[in-house]
Structure formats: structure tokens, C-alpha cells
Design a protein around this motif. Structure first.
Motif, PDB file in Angstrom:
ATOM      1  N   SER A  33       0.709  -3.010  16.865  1.00  0.00           N
ATOM      2  CA  SER A  33       0.939  -1.562  17.054  1.00  0.00           C
ATOM      3  C   SER A  33       0.073  -1.004  18.182  1.00  0.00           C
ATOM      4  O   SER A  33       0.170   0.167  18.514  1.00  0.00           O
ATOM      5  CB  SER A  33       0.579  -0.783  15.785  1.00  0.00           C
ATOM      6  N   LEU A  63       4.419   0.433   6.636  1.00  0.00           N
ATOM      7  CA  LEU A  63       5.851   0.428   6.335  1.00  0.00           C
ATOM      8  C   LEU A  63       6.499   1.737   6.808  1.00  0.00           C
ATOM      9  O   LEU A  63       6.047   2.824   6.477  1.00  0.00           O
ATOM     10  CB  LEU A  63       5.990   0.323   4.821  1.00  0.00           C
ATOM     11  N   PHE A  96       0.830  -1.216   0.000  1.00  0.00           N
ATOM     12  CA  PHE A  96       0.000   0.000   0.000  1.00  0.00           C
ATOM     13  C   PHE A  96       0.862   1.263   0.000  1.00  0.00           C
ATOM     14  O   PHE A  96       0.565   2.240  -0.686  1.00  0.00           O
ATOM     15  CB  PHE A  96      -0.903  -0.035   1.236  1.00  0.00           C
ATOM     16  N   SER A 107     -10.348   1.946  11.089  1.00  0.00           N
ATOM     17  CA  SER A 107     -11.087   2.673  10.067  1.00  0.00           C
ATOM     18  C   SER A 107     -11.035   1.987   8.705  1.00  0.00           C
ATOM     19  O   SER A 107     -11.971   2.103   7.920  1.00  0.00           O
ATOM     20  CB  SER A 107     -10.537   4.094   9.949  1.00  0.00           C
ATOM     21  N   SER A 108      -9.926   1.268   8.427  1.00  0.00           N
ATOM     22  CA  SER A 108      -9.779   0.673   7.097  1.00  0.00           C
ATOM     23  C   SER A 108      -9.751  -0.850   7.168  1.00  0.00           C
ATOM     24  O   SER A 108      -8.829  -1.428   7.751  1.00  0.00           O
ATOM     25  CB  SER A 108      -8.488   1.178   6.434  1.00  0.00           C
ATOM     26  N   ARG A 130      11.997  -1.511  12.156  1.00  0.00           N
ATOM     27  CA  ARG A 130      10.716  -1.520  12.882  1.00  0.00           C
ATOM     28  C   ARG A 130       9.579  -1.070  11.983  1.00  0.00           C
ATOM     29  O   ARG A 130       8.560  -0.694  12.427  1.00  0.00           O
ATOM     30  CB  ARG A 130      10.815  -0.601  14.107  1.00  0.00           C
ATOM     31  N   PRO A 188       0.703   3.240  15.913  1.00  0.00           N
ATOM     32  CA  PRO A 188       0.057   2.899  14.638  1.00  0.00           C
ATOM     33  C   PRO A 188       0.033   4.049  13.638  1.00  0.00           C
ATOM     34  O   PRO A 188      -0.025   3.812  12.437  1.00  0.00           O
ATOM     35  CB  PRO A 188      -1.368   2.506  15.025  1.00  0.00           C
ATOM     36  N   GLY A 238      10.078 -10.824  16.942  1.00  0.00           N
ATOM     37  CA  GLY A 238       9.891 -12.008  16.125  1.00  0.00           C
ATOM     38  C   GLY A 238       8.857 -11.775  15.046  1.00  0.00           C
ATOM     39  O   GLY A 238       8.314 -10.678  14.918  1.00  0.00           O
ATOM     40  N   VAL A 274      -2.463  -8.389  12.011  1.00  0.00           N
ATOM     41  CA  VAL A 274      -1.328  -8.560  12.930  1.00  0.00           C
ATOM     42  C   VAL A 274      -0.566  -7.255  13.122  1.00  0.00           C
ATOM     43  O   VAL A 274      -0.321  -6.826  14.253  1.00  0.00           O
ATOM     44  CB  VAL A 274      -0.402  -9.702  12.444  1.00  0.00           C
ATOM     45  N   GLY A 275      -0.210  -6.563  12.027  1.00  0.00           N
ATOM     46  CA  GLY A 275       0.539  -5.295  12.156  1.00  0.00           C
ATOM     47  C   GLY A 275      -0.245  -4.277  12.966  1.00  0.00           C
ATOM     48  O   GLY A 275       0.310  -3.550  13.795  1.00  0.00           O
ATOM     49  N   TYR A 276      -1.550  -4.225  12.761  1.00  0.00           N
ATOM     50  CA  TYR A 276      -2.443  -3.304  13.486  1.00  0.00           C
ATOM     51  C   TYR A 276      -2.439  -3.633  14.969  1.00  0.00           C
ATOM     52  O   TYR A 276      -2.260  -2.774  15.820  1.00  0.00           O
ATOM     53  CB  TYR A 276      -3.837  -3.468  12.881  1.00  0.00           C
ATOM     54  N   GLY A 330      -3.783  -4.850   7.730  1.00  0.00           N
ATOM     55  CA  GLY A 330      -3.477  -6.189   8.222  1.00  0.00           C
ATOM     56  C   GLY A 330      -3.767  -6.316   9.714  1.00  0.00           C
ATOM     57  O   GLY A 330      -3.461  -5.415  10.499  1.00  0.00           O
TER      58      GLY A 330
HETATM   59  C1  FAD Z   1      -5.406   3.755   5.525  1.00  0.00           C
HETATM   60  C2  FAD Z   1      -4.921   3.356   6.896  1.00  0.00           C
HETATM   61  C3  FAD Z   1      -5.833   3.275   7.944  1.00  0.00           C
HETATM   62  C4  FAD Z   1      -5.406   2.904   9.216  1.00  0.00           C
HETATM   63  N1  FAD Z   1      -6.307   2.863  10.234  1.00  0.00           N
HETATM   64  C5  FAD Z   1      -5.898   2.535  11.481  1.00  0.00           C
HETATM   65  C6  FAD Z   1      -6.803   2.543  12.572  1.00  0.00           C
HETATM   66  O1  FAD Z   1      -7.983   2.848  12.441  1.00  0.00           O
HETATM   67  N2  FAD Z   1      -6.333   2.204  13.805  1.00  0.00           N
HETATM   68  C7  FAD Z   1      -5.024   1.829  13.999  1.00  0.00           C
HETATM   69  O2  FAD Z   1      -4.642   1.510  15.134  1.00  0.00           O
HETATM   70  N3  FAD Z   1      -4.152   1.829  12.981  1.00  0.00           N
HETATM   71  C8  FAD Z   1      -4.558   2.184  11.739  1.00  0.00           C
HETATM   72  N4  FAD Z   1      -3.657   2.210  10.722  1.00  0.00           N
HETATM   73  C9  FAD Z   1      -2.271   1.909  11.033  1.00  0.00           C
HETATM   74  C10 FAD Z   1      -1.966   0.414  10.937  1.00  0.00           C
HETATM   75  O3  FAD Z   1      -2.590  -0.272  11.990  1.00  0.00           O
HETATM   76  C11 FAD Z   1      -0.457   0.208  11.017  1.00  0.00           C
HETATM   77  O4  FAD Z   1       0.148   0.937   9.993  1.00  0.00           O
HETATM   78  C12 FAD Z   1      -0.098  -1.266  10.947  1.00  0.00           C
HETATM   79  O5  FAD Z   1       1.262  -1.426  11.279  1.00  0.00           O
HETATM   80  C13 FAD Z   1      -0.346  -1.818   9.570  1.00  0.00           C
HETATM   81  O6  FAD Z   1      -0.108  -3.190   9.554  1.00  0.00           O
HETATM   82  P1  FAD Z   1      -0.072  -3.985   8.149  1.00  0.00           P
HETATM   83  O7  FAD Z   1       0.278  -5.381   8.450  1.00  0.00           O
HETATM   84  O8  FAD Z   1      -1.306  -3.687   7.405  1.00  0.00           O
HETATM   85  O9  FAD Z   1       1.105  -3.243   7.392  1.00  0.00           O
HETATM   86  P2  FAD Z   1       2.592  -3.721   7.019  1.00  0.00           P
HETATM   87  O10 FAD Z   1       3.234  -2.506   6.435  1.00  0.00           O
HETATM   88  O11 FAD Z   1       2.579  -4.938   6.191  1.00  0.00           O
HETATM   89  O12 FAD Z   1       3.243  -4.016   8.416  1.00  0.00           O
HETATM   90  C14 FAD Z   1       3.583  -2.949   9.251  1.00  0.00           C
HETATM   91  C15 FAD Z   1       4.542  -3.395  10.317  1.00  0.00           C
HETATM   92  O13 FAD Z   1       3.869  -4.261  11.228  1.00  0.00           O
HETATM   93  C16 FAD Z   1       4.766  -5.230  11.703  1.00  0.00           C
HETATM   94  N5  FAD Z   1       4.270  -6.553  11.311  1.00  0.00           N
HETATM   95  C17 FAD Z   1       3.361  -6.847  10.340  1.00  0.00           C
HETATM   96  N6  FAD Z   1       3.137  -8.166  10.320  1.00  0.00           N
HETATM   97  C18 FAD Z   1       3.927  -8.706  11.275  1.00  0.00           C
HETATM   98  C19 FAD Z   1       4.150 -10.033  11.739  1.00  0.00           C
HETATM   99  N7  FAD Z   1       3.517 -11.088  11.208  1.00  0.00           N
HETATM  100  N8  FAD Z   1       5.031 -10.233  12.743  1.00  0.00           N
HETATM  101  C20 FAD Z   1       5.689  -9.184  13.303  1.00  0.00           C
HETATM  102  N9  FAD Z   1       5.527  -7.910  12.901  1.00  0.00           N
HETATM  103  C21 FAD Z   1       4.643  -7.681  11.917  1.00  0.00           C
HETATM  104  C22 FAD Z   1       6.109  -4.936  11.079  1.00  0.00           C
HETATM  105  O14 FAD Z   1       6.822  -4.082  11.950  1.00  0.00           O
HETATM  106  C23 FAD Z   1       5.738  -4.198   9.823  1.00  0.00           C
HETATM  107  O15 FAD Z   1       6.765  -3.341   9.369  1.00  0.00           O
HETATM  108  C24 FAD Z   1      -4.049   2.583   9.443  1.00  0.00           C
HETATM  109  C25 FAD Z   1      -3.139   2.675   8.398  1.00  0.00           C
HETATM  110  C26 FAD Z   1      -3.557   3.060   7.139  1.00  0.00           C
HETATM  111  C27 FAD Z   1      -2.544   3.219   6.044  1.00  0.00           C
END
Ligand code: FAD
Length: 430
Positions: A125, A61, A18, A113-114, A430, A390, A175, A120-122, A118
Motif C-alpha cells: 500500500s 479489507l 481485524f 503505528s500498529s 482490491r 493505506p 498477484g 506485505v499488505g502495508y 501485516g
Molecule cells: C489499526 C491500523 C493501523 C494502521 N497503521 C498504518 C500505518 O501506520 N501506516 C500505514 O501505511 N498503514 C497503516 N494501516 C493500513 C494498513 O497498512 C493497510 O490497511 C494494509 O493494507 C493492511 O494490510 P494487512 O495485510 O494487515 O491487511 P489485509 O486486510 O489482510 O490485507 C489488505 C490488502 O492488502 C493486499 N494484500 C495483503 N497481502 C497480500 C499479498 N500477500 N499479496 C498481494 N496483496 C496482498 C490485498 O489487497 C488485501 O486486500 C493501518 C491499519 C489499521 C487497521
């Protein structure tokens, strides 16, 4: 294990996510399909003394890696245990899949909100969701995690263990989580949506929202956004070219229309999407974009929102600001202010609001965005209490990502655990 090197077919596709404004050029990408693949990838990285980073969707990211990037996007399993009211979800699942699966049984997760983000990342955080003031952070409702630590062992992190504490809010550094188990809530529908107001009404809306939300019950989670809509055909009328104020609402109580009447009275709305909706449509409340793009953002938790602060927010992020970001102010409090049964890593429970700024990275690059955001956050500094992990987006040095996020005692404990679980600092991105 499907290991891809630069130049190989599929390498670039596997990296794509994304966020498009964080340059990353890993020595290898592993397209993981199972926990065993993750174990093999972590062991491979250790053997070659390479750093390890993880990517599910690319929404969060913050730092690129030159080591091994473990892509979890194929690990999308979602299992619902209706009797126990829990979900077990693999590392690459998005909220969308959990919301749909849980919704079939009248249950809902603590998603944000979205639905594209993902799980796990959410959750690692912290996870600040649509029902946050009612139920608290998603991280505080986790029951267990399966995680591959830097020594290449697949472990189960359960309540009472250091790893369980650190992962829930500490995100990376401990991890690669392969699966997560968490509580679901008996929520079938809610009153939600948004009220969007014209540029001229922005100051009045901000002030009215501040007063109105101060008396909010815990069943209401709400934010106000200022959004500079571009003057482009892709933006629907009547929002095109407007710098609008948008109040977002997720309410779990009765008679939502009475609750929002004072807001509807502030000015005629350009758009009013408030209604009773199934939780499965909760992504429509903020209706965030789903197409990948480059963005940079940060935030500050604050102890209050006084007139001087609102003036600063309007000056640096409102209609007329030189380079306005999307600006969102969320009201915290409610369950977020109370200590949960098994708290994860730090969250500023005393903060009243979080102010977040998010900008598309244009031709001027990240530096220009940072300068514009700094003006706003410098003005808020006297009332700033911290930062939420987050909402730190885009290119940041790894040590910068955690800046202001943890209370000193939590940070000390996190660093000790980092040294114990990851002595070679393999999870440094991180
Ligand atoms: C449009 C948008 C809306 C959002 N809305 C919210 C919201 O309402 N509330 C909120 O709290 N946050 C929100 N976020 C923030 C989001 O929760 C964080 O950016 C989260 O880290 C995204 O996780 P991801 O796996 O989707 O992203 P990725 O970029 O794939 O992962 C982000 C980070 O999470 C960690 N991670 C992911 N998977 C793993 C794993 N399996 N094991 C260990 N570490 C891992 C890593 O550090 C990685 O760099 C939003 C972000 C966006 C862009």
C-alpha cells in the motif's frame, strides 16, 4: 492445498480478521502454508474462472470477494540478514514479529503505528511509518518480492522490472506476494509517545501543533489526533468520555524533551507518555486497539492546513461534532517529499499533510459514516491533492479504492500492467 468451502469446518474461522464490517462470502478459502499452496490456489481459481483475493490480517479489507480467498496467516516466516541489514518475510507475517527479530540485532523496519498490521499488505500500500519523514515510504526500501501472478507462475520481482514497480504502492491487481525482502535501519531506540489534552484545549493544541511541526527536522515524524473516547469502563481515566487531542511523536534525534517543550506549554496534559523507548515498544506510541471491529475510513492529502481548514476539521470532527470520527492529521514532507532511488507507484510528494478520518460502523451502517466523512472532506476539497491508499478502510467498490491515489501517468501505466499480468482481471477485489 487446504481448500475450504462455505459450511465446512474452519471456513468461517479462516475468514475472520481485524475488520468485521466488510461482508465477504468467497466460493472457497485456501488456508495457504507455502508458496506452492498459493500457486495451486491461483491455478484452481483460473481453472474455475473465479476471482482471487488475499487476506493476511484483515486490517485493510476494502472489498469482499465471491471468488477464492487466499488466507496467508500461516505463512509467518521472518529471516534477518544482519550483515546485509535486510529482512525476508513471508506473506502472513505481522510487523510485531519483524520488529522483535530485527530488534535483537539493533535494527528496525519501517513499520507503522500498529505492530498488528501485516507487513506485505502495508508495504504494497506504500507503507507510511513511524520514521517516514526520516526514511520515506516502506515500499521504497523493498529489495525484492516473490509473487504468484494470475497465470499461476511464481516469479521474482526485482529492481528494474515492471512488476517490482507496480507492486510497491499498487497493492493488489498483480498477484499474490508470497515473500518480501526489504532494508532494515540501524535504529535501536527513539524518543516517542504522546501528549493527550482535554476537550477544551483541542483548538489551541491543533494550532500549536501546526506551528511547531512546521519547523520539524526530518528526524521527527508526528501527527495530531482528535479522539472521542467513549464514556465506558474499558476506557481508562482520565480519558473516559473526553474528546481529546493527542499529539503523537517519533523522534530519532537528541534531547526530545527540549524539542517538545513548546507543546507541553500549551496546556496541562491529561496524559504524557513521552520518553526514550526501545523501537521494540514503538507500538505504544499510538497504542491502537487490537480487538477486531467494524470501521470505515478515508483520507485526503492537502497542500496546506490554513485556518479555514482547521475550522472545518473542528466543526466536522472536533468536540461538539454530531458524529465525530477519530481524526488524524500527519505532517508529511522530509524524506517523503524527495524522490527515492527506486520509487514505487505514485505518492504525492508535494502534499504537506494527510487528514484521515476513521469511524466505527454502528447500527446506522456504512452509509451514515460516509455521509459524516463527506462533510469534512468536501470542506477540504479546495486544498486536496490526492489520497493515500493505506488509509482507505472498510467497504468500498474496487474502483473507488484507487480514486485519487495515483497521478494520471502512474494510473495509465498501472492499468496497462494490469491488463498484461492479469488479462482476466482475476485480482479485481482490491
Ligand atoms: C489499526 C491500523 C493501523 C494502521 N497503521 C498504518 C500505518 O501506520 N501506516 C500505514 O501505511 N498503514 C497503516 N494501516 C493500513 C494498513 O497498512 C493497510 O490497511 C494494509 O493494507 C493492511 O494490510 P494487512 O495485510 O494487515 O491487511 P489485509 O486486510 O489482510 O490485507 C489488505 C490488502 O492488502 C493486499 N494484500 C495483503 N497481502 C497480500 C499479498 N500477500 N499479496 C498481494 N496483496 C496482498 C490485498 O489487497 C488485501 O486486500 C493501518 C491499519 C489499521 C487497521
Amino acid at each position: 492445498m487446504n481448500l475450504l468451502h462455505p459450511g465446512q469446518d474452519g471456513y468461517a474461522e479462516e475468514l475472520a480478521g481485524f475488520q468485521t464490517a466488510v461482508p465477504t462470502a468467497p466460493a472457497a478459502v485456501v488456508a495457504a502454508e507455502s508458496a506452492e499452496d498459493v500457486v495451486a490456489a491461483v491455478r484452481y481459481a483460473a481453472e474455475h474462472r473465479l476471482a482471487v483475493a488475499v487476506q493476511a490480517t484483515g486490517h485493510g479489507l476494502t472489498a469482499g470477494t465471491d471468488g477464492v480467498l487466499i488466507s496467508t496467516r500461516r505463512m509467518t516466516g521472518v529471516e534477518i540478514d544482519v550483515a546485509a541489514r535486510t529482512a525476508r518475510v513471508e506473506a502472513g507475517a505481522r510487523w510485531e514479529a519483524v520488529i522483535a527479530a530485527a530488534g535483537e540485532h539493533g535494527l528496525a523496519p519501517l513499520s507503522g503505528s500498529s505492530p498488528d498490521v501485516g507487513v506485505v499488505g502495508y508495504t504494497l500500500s506504500g507503507g507510511f511509518g513511524l520514521m517516514a519523514r526520516r526514511y520515506g515510504r516502506a515500499a521504497d526500501h523493498v529489495r525484492a518480492l516473490d509473487v504468484v501472478t494470475a497465470d499461476g507462475e511464481l516469479r521474482r520481482a526485482e529492481p528494474g522490472s515492471d512488476l517490482f514497480w507496480a507492486l510497491r504502492g499498487g497493492r493488489a491487481g498483480f498477484g499474490v506476494v508470497t515473500a518480501i525482502e526489504f532494508e532494515l535501519l540501524p535504529v535501536r531506540e527513539l524518543y516517542g509517545g504522546s501528549l493527550t489534552f482535554d476537550s477544551a484545549d483541542v483548538p489551541a493544541v491543533l494550532r500549536a501543533w501546526r506551528t511547531w511541526s512546521a519547523a520539524a527536522p526530518d528526524t521527527l515524524t508526528t501527527s495530531v489526533a482528535m479522539i472521542p473516547y467513549p464514556d465506558l469502563p474499558m476506557v481508562p481515566e482520565p480519558l473516559r468520555g473526553k474528546h481529546a487531542a493527542q499529539v503523537r511523536i517519533a523522534y530519532l534525534g537528541e534531547d526530545g524533551d527540549s524539542l517538545v517543550a513548546p507543546l507541553r506549554a500549551v496546556a496541562p496534559a491529561l496524559a504524557d507518555t513521552l520518553r526514550v523507548l526501545p523501537f521494540t515498544e514503538s507500538g505504544s506510541i499510538a497504542a491502537e486497539p487490537r480487538q477486531p471491529h467494524g470501521y470505515h475510513g478515508t483520507n485526503a492529502t492537502v497542500s496546506q492546513l490554513n485556518d479555514a481548514m482547521l475550522d472545518a476539521v473542528l466543526e466536522h470532527a472536533g468536540p461538539g461534532a454530531a458524529t465525530p470520527p477519530v481524526l488524524i492529521v500527519d505532517r508529511l514532507g522530509g524524506a517523503l517529499a524527495r524522490t527515492p532511488e527506486t520509487p514505487g507507484v505514485g505518492w504525492d510528494r508535494s502534499a504537506e499533510f494527510v487528514v484521515r478520518a476513521l469511524s466505527v460502523v454502528g447500527d446506522d451502517g456504512v452509509a451514515a459514516v460516509r455521509r459524516a466523512h463527506a462533510k469534512l472532506f468536501d470542506a477540504l476539497a479546495p486544498w486536496t491533492t490526492g489520497r493515500l491508499l493505506p488509509f482507505v478502510y472498510g467497504e468500498h467498490a474496487p474502483e473507488e479504492v484507487a480514486e485519487g491515489v495515483y497521478p494520471a501517468a502512474d494510473l495509465r501505466r498501472l492499468r496497462e500492467l494490469n491488463r498484461r499480468f492479469d488479462p482476466e482481471n482475476a485480482f479485481r477485489a482490491r
